[in-house]
Design a protein around this motif. Structure first.
Motif: not given
Length: 340
Positions: A214, A227, A249, A261
């Motif tokens: 993330c 990500t 998130w 993420g």
């Protein structure tokens, strides 16, 4: 301040107070157990890994088959050429017959010509035989490699079958015995879904997904991260025309892949996360869920949840029940997307 200005100010203030509240930051408690989430993630990751390995092996097999298709005509041609050279060698002399042919030469010039001809035939015969052997060895090696790829594919298919069973078992165990909602095809497929083809997310050379952390700024939250693959999927969803409110998130200990993420929630209603979606809002959610499923492989979608139903690459659409009955946990007000 004049009376008209005062009235205008009051009306402006009332308009602000009566205006719809902005979209909430997240849909609330989405329900679901941590155990189910872990089981789904493990089984679907293993399934997607096997699926990627299967696809890569099939691509290698296709290339090898093309090479084999090119080699086989050359091999047949070399067999014919070698037979021709062998006949010529027999006609012009071979073994002890070479000496007899040379001794029968009427003049030194004819002798020299016959020596040169015999050497040429010998070289051509040797070169053709070497080339023939090389092509034959190449064909045998290619066939052996293809056989190996087929064996690998069969193993990956067995892995995929096992993971499919694992996903189905986990989902079946999550349903309560008292209440098992019926799968509604109308909420899993839409004929009005945009035909926009997304740009595929980057993969490794072998077709597998690289591990990601993330580390990218989440544009849907103030302090969150995503990500790279999740951010890519979010961008592709918006490019496909799905522009309503989205939240990705969330800080731990929120469930699913949000804190990692790797997940986003897309509101079905234009005003954001609210009650059970219906009418155009429900159709919007169905179109989005359909689009994500159709483009799951290029985007790396691990699963989609929408309207009490969950889609996984391993098992397709299945009933999904949180047991709480509210719009957030039943996912009737938003589409949940998890990325590999």
């Amino acid at each position: 301040m004049s009376r008209s200005s005062w009235i205008a100010a009051v009306l402006c203030a009332l308009a602000i107070l009566l205006a719809p509240l902005p979209a909430s930051a997240d849909p609330g408690d989405e329900g679901g157990s941590a155990e189910l989430t872990e089981q789904l993630e493990a089984a679907n990751r293993a399934y997607i890994d096997a699926q990627n390995a299967l696809t890569a092996s099939q691509m290698r097999q296709a290339l090898l088959s093309a090479q084999q298709a090119e080699l086989e005509p050359r091999y047949r041609e070399l067999v014919r050429e070698t037979e021709t050279v062998t006949v010529a060698a027999y006609q012009y002399g071979g073994g002890l017959r070479d000496a007899a042919t040379l001794l029968d030469s009427p003049t030194p010039g004819v002798f020299a010509d016959r020596v040169s001809l015999l050497e040429l035939v010998a070289r051509r015969q040797s070169a053709k035989l070497r080339e023939l052997a090389g092509v034959r060895d190449g064909l045998e090696a290619t066939k052996a490699t293809i056989d190996g790829e087929v064996a690998r594919q069969q193993e990956q298919l067995r892995v995929m079958a096992r993971q499919k069973e694992a996903v189905e078992a986990a989902l079946a165990a999550a349903l309560t015995r008292e209440s098992q909602p019926i799968l509604d095809p109308a909420t899993t497929n839409s004929t009005s879904t945009p035909l926009v083809v997304p740009q595929p997310a980057p993969r490794r050379a072998d077709g597998s997904w690289p591990p990601e952390t993330c580390g990218m700024k989440d544009p849907t939250t103030k302090d969150g991260c995503l990500t790279p693959r999740t951010l890519h999927a979010l961008q592709q969803v918006k490019l496909a025309g799905f522009g309503r409110f989205v939240s990705c998130w969330r800080s731990p200990p929120q469930p699913y892949e949000h804190p990692k993420g790797r997940a986003c929630d897309f509101a079905a209603d234009p005003k954001g996360f609210g009650g059970v979606a219906s009418g155009p809002s429900k159709e919007y959610g169905t179109q989005l869920a359909t689009w994500l499923v159709r483009n799951a492989q290029p985007l790396g979608v691990m699963y989609v949840i929408w309207y009490r139903q969950i889609w996984t690459p391993a098992a397709g659409w299945h009933t999904y029940e949180s047991g709480r009955g509210d719009p957030s946990s039943d996912h009737t007000n938003h589409v949940h997307m998890s990325i590999y």
